[in-house]
Design a protein around this motif. Sequence first.
Motif, PDB file in Angstrom:
ATOM      1  N   SER A   9      -4.950 -28.560 -26.614  1.00 20.98           N
ATOM      2  CA  SER A   9      -4.418 -28.263 -25.224  1.00 20.98           C
ATOM      3  C   SER A   9      -2.995 -27.747 -25.311  1.00 20.98           C
ATOM      4  O   SER A   9      -2.224 -28.381 -25.849  1.00 20.98           O
ATOM      5  N   ALA A  10      -2.662 -27.033 -24.269  1.00 19.91           N
ATOM      6  CA  ALA A  10      -1.152 -26.718 -23.997  1.00 19.91           C
ATOM      7  C   ALA A  10      -0.302 -27.637 -23.935  1.00 19.91           C
ATOM      8  O   ALA A  10       0.576 -27.790 -24.151  1.00 19.91           O
ATOM      9  N   ASP A  11      -0.852 -28.989 -23.382  1.00 20.42           N
ATOM     10  CA  ASP A  11       0.310 -30.039 -23.219  1.00 20.42           C
ATOM     11  C   ASP A  11       0.031 -30.995 -24.385  1.00 20.42           C
ATOM     12  O   ASP A  11       0.758 -32.059 -24.412  1.00 20.42           O
ATOM     13  N   GLY A  12      -0.784 -30.594 -25.547  1.00 22.01           N
ATOM     14  CA  GLY A  12      -0.907 -31.453 -26.552  1.00 22.01           C
ATOM     15  C   GLY A  12      -1.469 -32.844 -26.503  1.00 22.01           C
ATOM     16  O   GLY A  12      -1.755 -33.652 -27.282  1.00 22.01           O
ATOM     17  N   GLN A  13      -2.153 -32.874 -25.505  1.00 23.34           N
ATOM     18  CA  GLN A  13      -2.954 -34.058 -25.305  1.00 23.34           C
ATOM     19  C   GLN A  13      -4.406 -34.110 -25.633  1.00 23.34           C
ATOM     20  O   GLN A  13      -4.904 -35.258 -25.630  1.00 23.34           O
ATOM     21  N   GLU A  14      -5.135 -32.949 -25.874  1.00 27.17           N
ATOM     22  CA  GLU A  14      -6.410 -33.046 -26.356  1.00 27.17           C
ATOM     23  C   GLU A  14      -6.716 -32.129 -27.644  1.00 27.17           C
ATOM     24  O   GLU A  14      -6.269 -31.110 -27.726  1.00 27.17           O
ATOM     25  N   LEU A  15      -7.233 -32.622 -28.568  1.00 26.63           N
ATOM     26  CA  LEU A  15      -7.625 -31.989 -29.933  1.00 26.63           C
ATOM     27  C   LEU A  15      -9.078 -31.663 -29.904  1.00 26.63           C
ATOM     28  O   LEU A  15      -9.751 -32.717 -29.421  1.00 26.63           O
ATOM     29  N   THR A  16      -9.395 -30.494 -30.215  1.00 28.86           N
ATOM     30  CA  THR A  16     -10.793 -30.109 -29.927  1.00 28.86           C
ATOM     31  C   THR A  16     -11.100 -29.464 -31.644  1.00 28.86           C
ATOM     32  O   THR A  16     -10.477 -28.816 -32.148  1.00 28.86           O
ATOM     33  N   TYR A  17     -12.649 -29.766 -31.665  1.00 25.88           N
ATOM     34  CA  TYR A  17     -13.183 -29.067 -32.805  1.00 25.88           C
ATOM     35  C   TYR A  17     -14.656 -29.067 -32.766  1.00 25.88           C
ATOM     36  O   TYR A  17     -15.177 -29.815 -31.869  1.00 25.88           O
ATOM     37  N   GLU A  18     -15.527 -28.359 -33.653  1.00 27.48           N
ATOM     38  CA  GLU A  18     -16.956 -28.502 -33.615  1.00 27.48           C
ATOM     39  C   GLU A  18     -17.220 -29.245 -34.828  1.00 27.48           C
ATOM     40  O   GLU A  18     -16.888 -28.968 -35.843  1.00 27.48           O
ATOM     41  N   ALA A  19     -18.295 -30.060 -34.436  1.00 23.93           N
ATOM     42  CA  ALA A  19     -18.970 -31.107 -35.551  1.00 23.93           C
ATOM     43  C   ALA A  19     -20.413 -30.883 -35.488  1.00 23.93           C
ATOM     44  O   ALA A  19     -21.022 -30.648 -34.289  1.00 23.93           O
TER      45      ALA A  19
END
Length: 151
Positions: free
Chosen positions: A127-137
């Motif tokens: 996220s823009a604020d660096g608080q959430e990391l996402t990817y697909e599993a």
Amino acid sequence: MKKPIALLATTAMLFGLTACGTTPATADGNDGSTSTQQQEKPKPADLTGTWKQTNSNSDESWMEATISGDTIEIDWVGQDTKSLYWKGSYEAPGEAGDWKWTSKGDTETMKTALMASQDDTKDFAYSADGQELTYEASALGTTMTIRMSKQ
């Protein structure tokens, strides 16, 4: 004789006041100083550390990522178990707004791990604020977007 002395005294006073005075403001109101009024440039997010899945459907199992140096490693975590899901490259953001990267998998390490991804690459975003990391599993034919927060 009084005029040259008076002129000399006036000139000395003007020089003295100028040396002690402040810089006059310009037409735009800027006084030329470098105060805290100037905004700092946004910095790239620091993603190093441990990340934990926030959208797990169970309190007893989740995914956990560790970002260190130029590597990201993701594990399936259970009550008494930890199984490798992904080990690959990590490219630290070079500037603010650089929110995505593609990780190249360490296929030699992952090919011997039963629960590891079979993908050669994996796309990550934060996220823009660096608080959430996402990817697909994906597992057993089901794909899920994994959401993580820094611990």
